[in-house]
Design an enzyme around this catalytic site. Sequence first.
Site, PDB file in Angstrom:
ATOM      1  CD  GLU A 121      -2.712   1.070   2.623  1.00  0.00           C
ATOM      2  OE1 GLU A 121      -2.288   0.387   3.582  1.00  0.00           O
ATOM      3  OE2 GLU A 121      -3.775   1.718   2.669  1.00  0.00           O
ATOM      4  CE  LYS A 146      -7.549   1.403   3.567  1.00  0.00           C
ATOM      5  NZ  LYS A 146      -6.225   1.769   4.141  1.00  0.00           N
ATOM      6  CB  CYS A 150      -4.640  -1.589   4.390  1.00  0.00           C
ATOM      7  SG  CYS A 150      -3.733  -1.632   5.961  1.00  0.00           S
TER       8      CYS A 150
END
Lengths: 295, 295
Positions: free
Chosen positions: B45, B118, B155
């Site tokens: 990331e 995300k 994540c």
Amino acid sequence: MTDKNIKIALVQMSMTESVNENLAKACAKTREAAKNGAQIVCLPELFASQYFCQQQHPDIFDLAESIPGPTTTAMATVAKEMNIVILVSVFEKRTPGLHHNTLVVIEADGTIAGLYRKMHIPDDPLFFEKYYFAPGDTGFKTFETSKGHIAALVCWDQWYPEAARIAALKGAKIIFYPTAIGWHPDEKEEYGERQVSAWMTIQRSHAIANGVFVAAVNRCGFEKIVGKGLEFWGHSFVSDPFGRVMTQAEQDETILYHDCDLALLEDTRRNWPFLRDRRIDAYDPILNRYIDKEE
Amino acid sequence: MTDKNIKIALVQMSMTESVNENLAKACAKTREAAKNGAQIVCLPELFASQYFCQQQHPDIFDLAESIPGPTTTAMATVAKEMNIVILVSVFEKRTPGLHHNTLVVIEADGTIAGLYRKMHIPDDPLFFEKYYFAPGDTGFKTFETSKGHIAALVCWDQWYPEAARIAALKGAKIIFYPTAIGWHPDEKEEYGERQVSAWMTIQRSHAIANGVFVAAVNRCGFEKIVGKGLEFWGHSFVSDPFGRVMTQAEQDETILYHDCDLALLEDTRRNWPFLRDRRIDAYDPILNRYIDKEE
């Protein structure tokens, strides 16, 4: 309702062909657990009998009973006598030709707090559950008992994150999974260890994702109804809200105890606040069986 | 699309203050992975920079870039040169005042196959992501690339079973999680081990629940931007569809490889067919933030 700790007990036991023996053993072990301070006791899935789903035969429906019925009445007596909540798994006869795999929550005064009918029904060689059990129509339920706010799910449900999530969203602090899972003799050597590992991992993940305690109660012992039989692997355990295994059985009969500390639940959720950031605006694809083509 | 095996590589790397250095290192390691046979390469990331979310400062938005932009253009050159698919995490500037934590999937011909923004944004001490990133508006996406059908999550998404489930329902065979997770120096001794364990458990559970491969790619190294800094814990890994860790890094820089065997995916789902028994008629409570009172 208790504010800080809820002491739970999981009765890992083996079953014989005698329903009376099984029920007597369950009552005795539940009393023992209560004497040792347990406030909520959970018995294994379908503990009144051996795991009959190893074969399909219409006569086996004779094992089913109404609710209330002999099993819940016996356990209700223990609940009232010992002032404890008991989770009682029953082969429920709802009406001729309609049966369920049902979990009854019995309150400390001996009344029935409610019931949950197993929603996810497996069907695999030696686990012919779709023959015996209609899929539950209760939805995923929690029970605000006098000893704590709990959810009652059953066995195959443990593989479904959706069930655990809904239980947590409804306020459950502890999710119980009475279970009957074992090794097929032909599979144990090659797959046994990884099966137990997957079984523990998925349940620990529900504790982590939701910040709840998870309590899995398996049966144990070898049961030979047909063919080579099934070896139920025990390994009942309690996970804390961080996914840590706090106590775990081996393969023998035992009673597992754990003090579930609700302050730890608060602390875990405060530090990794997963519930805060859920994207409820974007989860509706979950309601599909499958999504055949990305646009 | 490949029928049997998909060879993937995860580049676990540390970052310096120099964006140019980080990008050059990412290109070099990706080329190395391709030379070793990787068909899909995933970087950590936000690999172009140190983990700037350790503090809140408006000047840091200067690090953001458009898509296409310098990072994706550089990686597209490598993708085309080596004939591989690359997953490229970018601090995206969409318009002034609107930024995302975005994962770009670059095809083997150097074109952009698509992007995922995300969806779950954390916000905790030293992880001030809500300041920098608007929540994604792409939904959960999969990409039918020339090398395989994959999902790209990022994540914090890894803590949400809903995201993994939707990815699997859309057909993903491998779920990638580029990550930046580390220990706070004050927490490492007491909580470090259990944090890594929870992080692995939840991701392995997505593999199990959905019968997919899961590939987590963390950064490594110590980054001191403010206060005591953060120690990124590495431990990138690949889980097979049964939740088994097939390969795992330590804390150092490394490239992890795994041949994802799609026949194993078929076999796993055939033996424990969880997708078959989902109760899509009963999952809609998941769309709630919370359910305040059981009726």
